[in-house]
Write a protein that holds these residues in place. Structure first.
Motif, mmCIF file in Angstrom:
data_model
loop_
_atom_site.group_PDB
_atom_site.id
_atom_site.type_symbol
_atom_site.label_atom_id
_atom_site.label_comp_id
_atom_site.label_asym_id
_atom_site.label_seq_id
_atom_site.Cartn_x
_atom_site.Cartn_y
_atom_site.Cartn_z
ATOM 1 N N PRO A 57 0.827 -1.202 0.000
ATOM 2 C CA PRO A 57 0.000 0.000 0.000
ATOM 3 C C PRO A 57 0.866 1.259 0.000
ATOM 4 O O PRO A 57 1.949 1.277 0.597
ATOM 5 N N GLY A 58 0.363 2.304 -0.670
ATOM 6 C CA GLY A 58 1.123 3.535 -0.781
ATOM 7 C C GLY A 58 0.447 4.750 -0.180
ATOM 8 O O GLY A 58 0.990 5.858 -0.248
ATOM 9 N N PHE A 59 -0.731 4.584 0.437
ATOM 10 C CA PHE A 59 -1.472 5.719 0.996
ATOM 11 C C PHE A 59 -2.606 5.203 1.876
ATOM 12 O O PHE A 59 -2.907 4.005 1.868
ATOM 13 N N HIS A 60 -3.212 6.116 2.611
ATOM 14 C CA HIS A 60 -4.406 5.832 3.413
ATOM 15 C C HIS A 60 -5.518 6.738 2.903
ATOM 16 O O HIS A 60 -5.286 7.916 2.648
ATOM 17 N N ILE A 61 -6.731 6.181 2.763
ATOM 18 C CA ILE A 61 -7.889 7.000 2.415
ATOM 19 C C ILE A 61 -8.941 6.874 3.516
ATOM 20 O O ILE A 61 -8.932 5.927 4.297
ATOM 21 N N PHE A 62 -9.829 7.857 3.554
ATOM 22 C CA PHE A 62 -10.882 7.955 4.563
ATOM 23 C C PHE A 62 -10.290 7.874 5.974
ATOM 24 O O PHE A 62 -10.875 7.290 6.885
ATOM 25 N N TYR A 63 -9.119 8.503 6.121
ATOM 26 C CA TYR A 63 -8.426 8.458 7.408
ATOM 27 C C TYR A 63 -9.210 9.160 8.514
ATOM 28 O O TYR A 63 -9.073 8.817 9.685
ATOM 29 N N GLU A 64 -10.073 10.108 8.144
ATOM 30 C CA GLU A 64 -10.896 10.765 9.165
ATOM 31 C C GLU A 64 -11.890 9.791 9.795
ATOM 32 O O GLU A 64 -12.416 10.056 10.869
ATOM 33 N N SER A 65 -12.127 8.641 9.152
ATOM 34 C CA SER A 65 -13.053 7.627 9.668
ATOM 35 C C SER A 65 -12.345 6.545 10.478
ATOM 36 O O SER A 65 -12.986 5.600 10.932
ATOM 37 N N ARG A 66 -11.037 6.689 10.657
ATOM 38 C CA ARG A 66 -10.285 5.639 11.362
ATOM 39 C C ARG A 66 -10.818 5.469 12.785
ATOM 40 O O ARG A 66 -11.381 6.404 13.382
ATOM 41 N N ILE A 67 -10.603 4.297 13.312
ATOM 42 C CA ILE A 67 -10.928 4.013 14.702
ATOM 43 C C ILE A 67 -9.805 4.614 15.542
ATOM 44 O O ILE A 67 -8.628 4.409 15.239
ATOM 45 N N GLY A 68 -10.148 5.347 16.578
ATOM 46 C CA GLY A 68 -9.179 6.104 17.358
ATOM 47 C C GLY A 68 -7.989 5.323 17.873
ATOM 48 O O GLY A 68 -6.880 5.838 17.940
ATOM 49 N N ALA B 209 -6.587 2.900 16.386
ATOM 50 C CA ALA B 209 -5.915 2.228 15.263
ATOM 51 C C ALA B 209 -5.164 3.233 14.390
ATOM 52 O O ALA B 209 -5.363 3.291 13.186
ATOM 53 N N GLU B 210 -4.291 4.028 14.993
ATOM 54 C CA GLU B 210 -3.468 4.953 14.218
ATOM 55 C C GLU B 210 -2.519 4.153 13.329
ATOM 56 O O GLU B 210 -1.975 3.134 13.755
ATOM 57 N N ALA B 211 -2.334 4.614 12.109
ATOM 58 C CA ALA B 211 -1.399 3.952 11.199
ATOM 59 C C ALA B 211 0.021 4.151 11.720
ATOM 60 O O ALA B 211 0.377 5.240 12.173
ATOM 61 N N GLY B 212 0.813 3.122 11.646
ATOM 62 C CA GLY B 212 2.189 3.174 12.136
ATOM 63 C C GLY B 212 3.197 3.351 11.024
ATOM 64 O O GLY B 212 4.278 2.776 11.087
ATOM 65 N N ASP B 213 2.846 4.110 10.004
ATOM 66 C CA ASP B 213 3.750 4.330 8.877
ATOM 67 C C ASP B 213 3.740 5.810 8.514
ATOM 68 O O ASP B 213 3.042 6.597 9.139
ATOM 69 N N ASP B 214 4.524 6.169 7.516
ATOM 70 C CA ASP B 214 4.568 7.575 7.103
ATOM 71 C C ASP B 214 3.926 7.788 5.737
ATOM 72 O O ASP B 214 4.229 8.754 5.044
ATOM 73 N N LEU B 215 3.018 6.901 5.348
ATOM 74 C CA LEU B 215 2.321 7.031 4.067
ATOM 75 C C LEU B 215 1.377 8.233 4.100
ATOM 76 O O LEU B 215 0.874 8.603 5.164
ATOM 77 N N PRO B 216 1.105 8.830 2.944
ATOM 78 C CA PRO B 216 0.151 9.947 2.888
ATOM 79 C C PRO B 216 -1.218 9.523 3.431
ATOM 80 O O PRO B 216 -1.671 8.405 3.193
ATOM 81 N N ARG B 217 -1.830 10.432 4.184
ATOM 82 C CA ARG B 217 -3.144 10.195 4.773
ATOM 83 C C ARG B 217 -4.131 11.198 4.189
ATOM 84 O O ARG B 217 -3.928 12.400 4.311
#
Length: 135
Positions: A103-114, A116-124
């Protein structure tokens, strides 16, 4: 590349290299996958080739424009397609070798579960990449 479902009843082959691999954090993907986010990639519709188990593929309307397909025997989520789209988004985890596509990015990051923060530096992207002015 090939893949399939948990029970092995459905098998598929990708006739082209997947593109636009990312993580989706939308509520629909959370419910569909049973996890905080779903890793996916895209191929043209004709390049997602069923090798076995066409009779096991079920579908459900997941939005006004989208449809999800899954194995009716084991429940594995396979893909999502918007009405009239020329591509499908498939679940990376269903590949026999899922590590081949990153994967190269995150989408709908505003809907993430609190929790479950992503542990990478991919674009959000708060919503879709298109809504963020990308892709």
């Amino acid at each position: 590349m090939e893949g399939g479902c948990l029970c092995g009843g459905i098998r598929y082959r990708l006739a082209s290299e997947p593109t636009d691999a990312g993580w989706c954090h939308c509520r629909t993907c959370q419910l569909n996958s049973g996890s905080p986010a779903m890793a996916f990639a895209t191929v043209p519709v004709a390049d997602f080739v069923l090798l076995a188990g066409a009779d096991l593929v079920g579908s459900v309307a997941s939005s006004e424009t989208g449809e999800r397909r899954f194995c009716t025997h084991c429940g594995t989520p396979l893909l999502m397609q918007d009405k009239g789209a020329t591509t499908v988004d498939f679940s990376l985890a269903t590949l026999d070798e899922p590590g081949r596509v990153r994967p190269g990015f995150h989408i709908f990051y505003e809907s993430r579960i609190g929790w479950a923060e992503a542990g990478d530096d991919l674009p959000r992207h708060p919503r879709s990449r298109r809504e963020s002015g990308s892709a």
